[in-house]
Motif scaffolding. Sequence first.
Motif, PDB file in Angstrom:
ATOM      1  N   PHE A 236       0.803  -1.216   0.000  1.00  0.00           N
ATOM      2  CA  PHE A 236       0.000   0.000   0.000  1.00  0.00           C
ATOM      3  C   PHE A 236       0.843   1.275   0.000  1.00  0.00           C
ATOM      4  N   VAL A 237       2.092   1.168   0.430  1.00  0.00           N
ATOM      5  CA  VAL A 237       3.000   2.302   0.226  1.00  0.00           C
ATOM      6  C   VAL A 237       3.252   2.474  -1.270  1.00  0.00           C
ATOM      7  N   PHE A 238       3.489   1.356  -1.968  1.00  0.00           N
ATOM      8  CA  PHE A 238       3.620   1.409  -3.428  1.00  0.00           C
ATOM      9  C   PHE A 238       2.335   1.944  -4.061  1.00  0.00           C
TER      10      PHE A 238
ATOM     11  N   LEU B 234      -6.788   9.137  -6.452  1.00  0.00           N
ATOM     12  CA  LEU B 234      -7.028   9.788  -5.159  1.00  0.00           C
ATOM     13  C   LEU B 234      -7.260   8.749  -4.063  1.00  0.00           C
ATOM     14  N   MET B 235      -7.990   7.689  -4.387  1.00  0.00           N
ATOM     15  CA  MET B 235      -8.235   6.639  -3.395  1.00  0.00           C
ATOM     16  C   MET B 235      -6.929   5.949  -3.007  1.00  0.00           C
ATOM     17  N   MET B 236      -6.088   5.666  -3.996  1.00  0.00           N
ATOM     18  CA  MET B 236      -4.819   5.001  -3.711  1.00  0.00           C
ATOM     19  C   MET B 236      -3.897   5.888  -2.877  1.00  0.00           C
ATOM     20  N   THR B 237      -3.945   7.187  -3.143  1.00  0.00           N
ATOM     21  CA  THR B 237      -3.154   8.127  -2.335  1.00  0.00           C
ATOM     22  C   THR B 237      -3.622   8.086  -0.887  1.00  0.00           C
TER      23      THR B 237
ATOM     24  N   ALA C 144      -5.023   5.563   0.560  1.00  0.00           N
ATOM     25  CA  ALA C 144      -4.594   4.281   1.115  1.00  0.00           C
ATOM     26  C   ALA C 144      -3.130   4.338   1.549  1.00  0.00           C
ATOM     27  N   GLY C 145      -2.291   5.002   0.735  1.00  0.00           N
ATOM     28  CA  GLY C 145      -0.877   5.121   1.089  1.00  0.00           C
ATOM     29  C   GLY C 145      -0.674   5.912   2.365  1.00  0.00           C
ATOM     30  N   VAL C 146      -1.385   7.024   2.484  1.00  0.00           N
ATOM     31  CA  VAL C 146      -1.280   7.839   3.701  1.00  0.00           C
ATOM     32  C   VAL C 146      -1.790   7.063   4.908  1.00  0.00           C
ATOM     33  N   GLY C 147      -2.921   6.352   4.731  1.00  0.00           N
ATOM     34  CA  GLY C 147      -3.458   5.549   5.824  1.00  0.00           C
ATOM     35  C   GLY C 147      -2.490   4.481   6.288  1.00  0.00           C
ATOM     36  N   THR C 148      -1.796   3.870   5.349  1.00  0.00           N
ATOM     37  CA  THR C 148      -0.803   2.845   5.696  1.00  0.00           C
ATOM     38  C   THR C 148       0.333   3.433   6.511  1.00  0.00           C
ATOM     39  N   LEU C 149       0.829   4.585   6.076  1.00  0.00           N
ATOM     40  CA  LEU C 149       1.923   5.225   6.814  1.00  0.00           C
ATOM     41  C   LEU C 149       1.495   5.580   8.240  1.00  0.00           C
TER      42      LEU C 149
ATOM     43  N   MET D  80       8.861  -7.029  -5.345  1.00  0.00           N
ATOM     44  CA  MET D  80       8.352  -7.268  -6.692  1.00  0.00           C
ATOM     45  C   MET D  80       6.891  -7.711  -6.669  1.00  0.00           C
ATOM     46  N   TRP D  81       6.557  -8.633  -5.763  1.00  0.00           N
ATOM     47  CA  TRP D  81       5.177  -9.081  -5.664  1.00  0.00           C
ATOM     48  C   TRP D  81       4.269  -7.963  -5.164  1.00  0.00           C
ATOM     49  N   ALA D  82       4.770  -7.180  -4.198  1.00  0.00           N
ATOM     50  CA  ALA D  82       3.960  -6.076  -3.669  1.00  0.00           C
ATOM     51  C   ALA D  82       3.685  -5.040  -4.750  1.00  0.00           C
ATOM     52  N   LEU D  83       4.702  -4.730  -5.556  1.00  0.00           N
ATOM     53  CA  LEU D  83       4.511  -3.774  -6.640  1.00  0.00           C
ATOM     54  C   LEU D  83       3.544  -4.329  -7.686  1.00  0.00           C
ATOM     55  N   SER D  84       3.675  -5.616  -7.995  1.00  0.00           N
ATOM     56  CA  SER D  84       2.796  -6.232  -8.990  1.00  0.00           C
ATOM     57  C   SER D  84       1.338  -6.174  -8.548  1.00  0.00           C
ATOM     58  N   LEU D  85       1.081  -6.493  -7.284  1.00  0.00           N
ATOM     59  CA  LEU D  85      -0.301  -6.461  -6.794  1.00  0.00           C
ATOM     60  C   LEU D  85      -0.792  -5.028  -6.615  1.00  0.00           C
ATOM     61  N   ALA D  86       0.122  -4.110  -6.320  1.00  0.00           N
ATOM     62  CA  ALA D  86      -0.285  -2.706  -6.236  1.00  0.00           C
ATOM     63  C   ALA D  86      -0.801  -2.222  -7.584  1.00  0.00           C
TER      64      ALA D  86
END
Length: 315
Positions: A45-47, A197-200, A202-207, A236-242
């Motif tokens: 989710f950071v990715f 915007l939703m993914m952004t 999610a990234g902030v929420g993860t941090l 690599m897997w995290a980026l792929s699923l992101a």
Amino acid sequence: MRGDHLNLVIGVAAAIFATFSWSLNFLSPYVTGHYSAYDFIGVRFVFAGALGLLFVAMHWTQVCRLRVGEMALAFCLGMVGYVGYLACIMGGVIYAGPVITPAFLGLVPILTAVIGNATNKTLPWTKLIALVALAACGLCLTNLEHFARGERSAGTPLLIGVCFSLSAVAAWLIFSVFNQRAFERNPQLHPIAWTGLMMTGAGVGTLLLIPLGLQWSVFNFPTLGFGWSNAGHLYMWALSLAVVSSFGGAWAWNIASKRLPMVLTGQLISVETLFAATFGLLVQQRLPAANEIVGLLMILAGAIGAVRLVFAPSV
């Protein structure tokens, strides 16, 4: 009428692709290695947040056309639908074991379809109840083995786990309802800009949740390290699923939400179970049991029935 029919076809195809891409999440336990699922989710989710910022920048013109309230809603939906949902699932599994939480999550497609029809009646209630009951029985049969061998760590507070599980259901319902209404109120919403915007969010929420995860000692990164030699496969897997799941799934779901009534998208969520079960069988290298075959066919029949009922007026 032909244009409406095409919209329905595109919407159904997008919803099915979304459930397929989300079902890839069930492969994550098999690719983490010595790292935990929490390490994987955090990195993913950071990715996703970084990709979200990229999509926002690429579609800045469309983003600027949104009202401040719409931007805030998309941002919050990312935190609730991505991070909040997964955090509640984690809490449910930690406190109630691996059976209770999936059992509650089986309510998601059922409640989404019912809420959708109650909000904007699309299907006759008698027919909808029959389809929902069919899908519910299918979900129960598919998870029969998990219920049969379910176990929970002694002494863990079950009530807390149930609360987390119910919160996961609530998080997804909130995401589904408000995301659907956003597209109903503004059909001109750009799916990629909205997804970014939703993914952004999610990234902030993860941090924001990482310090809590460190306090609970759910991350293995502090002991295993962040180096590429150890964690490269995880990155690599995290980026792929992101890309495929976090972006592709949400983008496709937004296209579906823009074109389909919520009662149908709710019913189509159950198809994710079919894809997830297929991936699980492939990984385990076995054929499905009789109850799994019957359950998956019932889920598929419920989804097809809902599609046919919604298509009927337009065909």
